[in-house]
Design a protein around this motif. Structure first.
Motif, PDB file in Angstrom:
ATOM      1  N   ILE A 118      57.959  11.756 -38.130  1.00  0.00           N
ATOM      2  CA  ILE A 118      58.227  13.150 -37.780  1.00  0.00           C
ATOM      3  C   ILE A 118      57.746  13.326 -36.340  1.00  0.00           C
ATOM      4  CG2 ILE A 118      57.725  15.580 -38.294  1.00  0.00           C
ATOM      5  CD1 ILE A 118      57.011  14.718 -41.160  1.00  0.00           C
ATOM      6  N   ASP A 119      58.544  13.969 -35.526  1.00  0.00           N
ATOM      7  CA  ASP A 119      58.200  14.156 -34.119  1.00  0.00           C
ATOM      8  C   ASP A 119      56.829  14.820 -33.966  1.00  0.00           C
ATOM      9  OD1 ASP A 119      58.548  16.147 -31.525  1.00  0.00           O
ATOM     10  OD2 ASP A 119      59.447  14.162 -31.232  1.00  0.00           O
ATOM     11  N   GLN A 120      56.057  14.328 -33.026  1.00  0.00           N
ATOM     12  CA  GLN A 120      54.703  14.834 -32.767  1.00  0.00           C
ATOM     13  C   GLN A 120      54.710  16.327 -32.460  1.00  0.00           C
ATOM     14  OE1 GLN A 120      52.522  12.422 -29.951  1.00  0.00           O
ATOM     15  NE2 GLN A 120      51.223  14.117 -29.354  1.00  0.00           N
ATOM     16  N   ALA A 121      55.648  16.774 -31.666  1.00  0.00           N
ATOM     17  CA  ALA A 121      55.717  18.201 -31.306  1.00  0.00           C
ATOM     18  C   ALA A 121      55.996  19.062 -32.536  1.00  0.00           C
ATOM     19  CB  ALA A 121      56.790  18.430 -30.249  1.00  0.00           C
ATOM     20  N   ILE A 122      56.791  18.549 -33.452  1.00  0.00           N
ATOM     21  CA  ILE A 122      57.111  19.300 -34.676  1.00  0.00           C
ATOM     22  C   ILE A 122      55.869  19.409 -35.555  1.00  0.00           C
ATOM     23  CG2 ILE A 122      58.458  19.250 -36.817  1.00  0.00           C
ATOM     24  CD1 ILE A 122      60.774  18.094 -35.139  1.00  0.00           C
TER      25      ILE A 122
END
Length: 101
Positions: free
Chosen positions: A28-32
């Motif tokens: 899962i994307d870090q920013a998300i």
């Protein structure tokens, strides 16, 4: 009562895991994930279950926190929120009783 985001942030900090590692492990994307932790974005149920497994959290408790967040964010500004929740609870009980017949 803590929100889903607060729970996963606390779990990450207690385990001393950096956000980048969580992102890589869960795909899962870090920013998300950062937005999940701050309550700025809502995960899917599948993602909630991934967090529960990764952090070794009680799955039921995490799902309940996630579901309650969804309800709160949808109803918090409504004048009749509490009445709507009571009506929804009655409807859920009715539907469950019909399924058990």
């Amino acid at each position: 009562m803590m929100s889903f985001g607060e729970i996963i942030r606390r779990a990450r900090e207690e385990k001393k895991i950096i956000l980048r590692k969580v992102a890589a492990e869960l795909d899962i994307d870090q920013a998300i994930i950062s937005k999940f932790e701050r309550g700025e974005r809502k995960p899917t149920k599948e993602q909630v279950l991934k967090f529960a497994s990764f952090y070794d959290l009680n799955e039921n408790e995490l799902v309940i926190a996630w579901l309650s967040d969804k309800v709160v964010y949808d109803l918090a500004e409504e004048d009749y929120a509490q009445e709507a929740l009571k009506a929804a609870e009655e409807k859920i009980q009715y539907i469950k009783s019909k399924k058990n017949e």
